[in-house]
Design an enzyme around this catalytic site. Structure first.
Site, mmCIF file in Angstrom:
data_model
loop_
_atom_site.group_PDB
_atom_site.id
_atom_site.type_symbol
_atom_site.label_atom_id
_atom_site.label_comp_id
_atom_site.label_asym_id
_atom_site.label_seq_id
_atom_site.Cartn_x
_atom_site.Cartn_y
_atom_site.Cartn_z
ATOM 1 N N GLU A 169 -30.460 18.699 48.868
ATOM 2 C CA GLU A 169 -29.968 18.185 47.587
ATOM 3 C C GLU A 169 -30.561 18.901 46.385
ATOM 4 O O GLU A 169 -31.256 18.287 45.553
ATOM 5 C CB GLU A 169 -30.242 16.678 47.488
ATOM 6 C CG GLU A 169 -29.601 15.864 48.580
ATOM 7 C CD GLU A 169 -29.840 14.355 48.410
ATOM 8 O OE1 GLU A 169 -30.480 13.942 47.438
ATOM 9 O OE2 GLU A 169 -29.344 13.595 49.272
ATOM 10 N N GLU A 353 -26.785 12.880 55.654
ATOM 11 C CA GLU A 353 -27.343 11.593 55.217
ATOM 12 C C GLU A 353 -26.199 10.667 54.845
ATOM 13 O O GLU A 353 -25.223 11.094 54.228
ATOM 14 C CB GLU A 353 -28.237 11.723 53.974
ATOM 15 C CG GLU A 353 -29.582 12.326 54.204
ATOM 16 C CD GLU A 353 -30.422 12.400 52.928
ATOM 17 O OE1 GLU A 353 -30.216 11.574 52.018
ATOM 18 O OE2 GLU A 353 -31.266 13.301 52.865
#
Ligand code: IFM
Length: 450
Positions: A169, A353
Site C-alpha cells: 500500500e 487483504e
C-alpha cells in the site's frame, strides 16, 4: 449450468490470511534489531490512540510456532507476512543482523513443514529509523537502500519463499505518512507527498531488477484500491470521482503498469507537482508477476473544494459500516478486480487483504461469535468468484487478518482478526469467522453456496 462450474475455485487457488511485522511481532529491538520509524512514531505523545505501541503486539516474535499451529488448524494454504527491515539491517544498509534473519528463516522453514505457502512483503510501513534520519522516502537514494535490503532477503529466503511483494500500500505511506501526518513519519507536506510516492515506486522497480538477477520465483506489489463512485451525475461530482480515482488507484498502478502518471495528478498537487526524470518511468515499469489488491470498501465522493488537496469529499452511505467507519460493500471488490483486469490487462491478481474491524463480544465457551464478519467473508469471497467468472485471473485470497493486532494510529482498538487476541494474556481464541473460513477452504469454495 454455469453456476455449478464455478462453485469451487480453481485447483491451487491460495487460501490465506495476512499480517505485518510491526502489527504482530512485538520485541522490536530484540536480538540486535534497530528501531524503526514506527517505534519512534509510537513514542511521540498524541500520535497513537492511548499511547499504545508495537512493543509487545501479539508477541508473534516469540509465539510464531503457536501461530503456525493456528494456521494449520484453520487449514490455510498460504500465509502473507512482512519482514521488518530494521531487524535484518539495523542501520537500514550495511551490517546484516543474522539473528534477525534467523527469525524469518525459522518462520518460513516451519511454514514449509506445515505445507503453508509463505508470501513475504519486504516493506509494510516500518522503515529503519536510521534511514528516516537520512530523509526516508524523500531521498532518491532509498531505491538503492531498498535494493540492497531486498538482495539480502532474496539470498536468504528465495529457496523457501516463492512469492514476494515489494511494497504494501504505497498510497497509504505517502498519503498518511507525508500528506496528513497520521502515520509514520508524521509529516504534513504536499511538497513531500509526490516525492514519497515516486521514490516508493522507484524502490519497487529497483527491487524487481534485483529479483530478476537473484530470484527464481515470483515478485509483485500490493496496492489498496477502492472504487470511487460519484455522489451524483453532475459534471463536478463526476470530475471529483475521477480525481479521487487518479489520486488513490491510478497514482501507483499507472506508472507501474503503463509507464506514466495519470494527468489529474498535476492539477491535484498544483505547484508541488515535480518534473520527474523521464528515465525513472522505465525503472518503475518493470514486468511483475502479479498485483496484490487490498480491498476494504468503496467511496462515494462529491465535489468538495475544502477536501484538500483532491477536492473530493466522502459522502457517508446509509448501509452497514465497520468499526473503521468503512462501508461494507462487497460488490466493490468484484468491481475493482474487473477494473484492474480491463485497464491493465492480464496480470495475475491476488486479493492480499480483505477484512472487517468489528466490536467483537468476549469469547463464550472457546469461541467468539462474529456473525457480521462471517457474512462479510462470504459476501466478499462470492464477489471474488464473480470477478473470476467475468474473466479476471485471481489466484488467491488473504483475509486480513490472521490475528487481532496493532492497528497503527488506532492502537489495539480495532479488531480485524479471524483469531481473537487477549492482549493481557496473549491467549488466542478462534472466532466463528475462522471456523467458517475453514469450511470454505476445505470445500475449495463450495461452502459459499450453502
Ligand atoms: O491494518 C491495515 C494493514 O496494515 C494495511 N491494510 C489495511 C489494514 C486495516 O487498516
Amino acid at each position: 449450468m454455469m453456476a455449478s462450474a464455478t462453485r469451487t475455485f480453481p485447483k491451487g487457488f491460495l487460501w490465506g490470511a495476512a499480517t505485518s511485522a510491526y502489527q504482530v511481532e512485538g520485541s522490536p529491538l530484540a536480538d540486535g534489531a534497530g528501531p524503526s520509524n514506527w517505534h519512534r512514531f509510537c513514542r511521540t505523545p498524541g500520535l497513537v490512540k492511548g499511547g499504545e505501541t508495537g512493543d509487545v503486539a501479539c508477541d508473534h516474535y516469540n509465539r510464531w510456532k503457536e501461530d503456525i499451529g493456528w494456521m494449520k488448524e484453520l487449514g490455510l494454504t498460504a500465509y502473507r507476512f512482512s519482514i521488518s527491515w530494521s531487524r535484518v539491517l539495523p542501520e537500514g544498509t550495511g551490517r546484516v543482523n543474522e539473528k534477525g534473519l534467523d527469525f524469518y528463516r525459522r518462520l518460513v522453514d516451519a511454514l514449509g513443514e506445515a505445507g503453508i505457502e509463505p508470501n513475504a512483503t519486504l516493506f509494510h510501513w516500518d522503515l529503519p529509523a536510521a534511514l528516516e534520519d537520512r530523509g526516508g522516502w524523500q531521498n532518491r537514494e532509498i531505491a538503492d537502500w531498498f535494493a540492497e535490503y531486498a538482495r539480502v532477503m532474496f539470498r536468504a529466503l528465495d529457496g523457501r519463499v516463492r512469492m514476494w511483494a515489494t511494497l504494501n500500500e504505497p498510497w497509504v505511506v505517502s498519503d498518511g505518512g507525508y500528506l496528513h501526518g497520521v502515520l509514520a513519519p508524521g509529516h504534513r507536506s504536499i511538497f513531500e507527498t509526490p516525492l514519497a510516492s515516486h521514490n516508493l515506486l522507484r524502490a519497487h522497480g529497483a527491487a524487481v531488477d534485483v529479483y530478476r538477477a537473484e530470484g527464481k520465483h515470483r515478485i509483485g506489489i500490493v496496492v489498496n484500491l477502492e472504487p470511487k463512485h460519484p455522489a451524483t451525475r453532475s459534471p463536478q461530482d463526476l470530475a471529483a470521482a475521477r480525481r479521487a480515482d487518479a489520486y488513490m488507484n491510478r497514482q501507483f498502478l499507472d506508472p507501474l503498469l503503463l509507464g506514466s502518471y495519470p494527468e489529474e495528478l498535476a492539477g491535484i498537487y498544483g505547484e508541488a507537482w515535480p518534473e520527474f526524470p523521464a528515465a525513472d518511468f522505465d525503472a518503475i515499469r518493470r514486468p511483475i508477476d502479479f498485483v496484490g489488491v487490498n480491498y476494504y470498501s468503496r467511496s462515494v465522493v462529491k465535489h468538495e473544494p475544502k477536501a484538500w488537496p483532491v477536492a473530493a469529499g466522502r459522502v457517508r452511505q446509509p448501509g452497514m459500516h465497520t468499526e473503521m467507519d468503512w462501508e461494507i460493500y462487497p460488490d466493490g471488490l468484484a468491481e475493482i478486480l474487473l477494473w484492474v483486469g480491463e485497464r491493465y490487462g492480464k496480470v495475475p491478481l491476488y486479493v492480499t487483504e480483505n477484512g472487517a474491524a468489528l466490536a467483537d463480544p468476549e469469547p463464550v465457551e472457546g469461541i467468539v461469535h462474529d456473525p457480521v464478519r462471517v457474512a462479510y467473508l462470504a459476501d466478499h469471497l462470492r464477489a471474488v468468484r464473480r470477478a473470476m467468472d467475468g474473466g479476471v485471473d485471481v489466484r488467491g485470497y488473504f483475509a486480513w487478518s490472521l490475528l487481532d493486532n496493532f492497528e497503527w494510529s488506532q492502537g489495539f482498538s480495532k479488531r480485524f482478526g479471524l483469531i481473537r487476541v487477549d492482549y493481557a494474556t496473549q491467549k488466542r481464541t478462534p472466532k466463528a469467522s475462522a471456523r467458517y473460513y475453514t469450511k470454505v477452504i476445505q470445500s475449495n469454495g463450495a461452502a459459499l453456496d450453502e
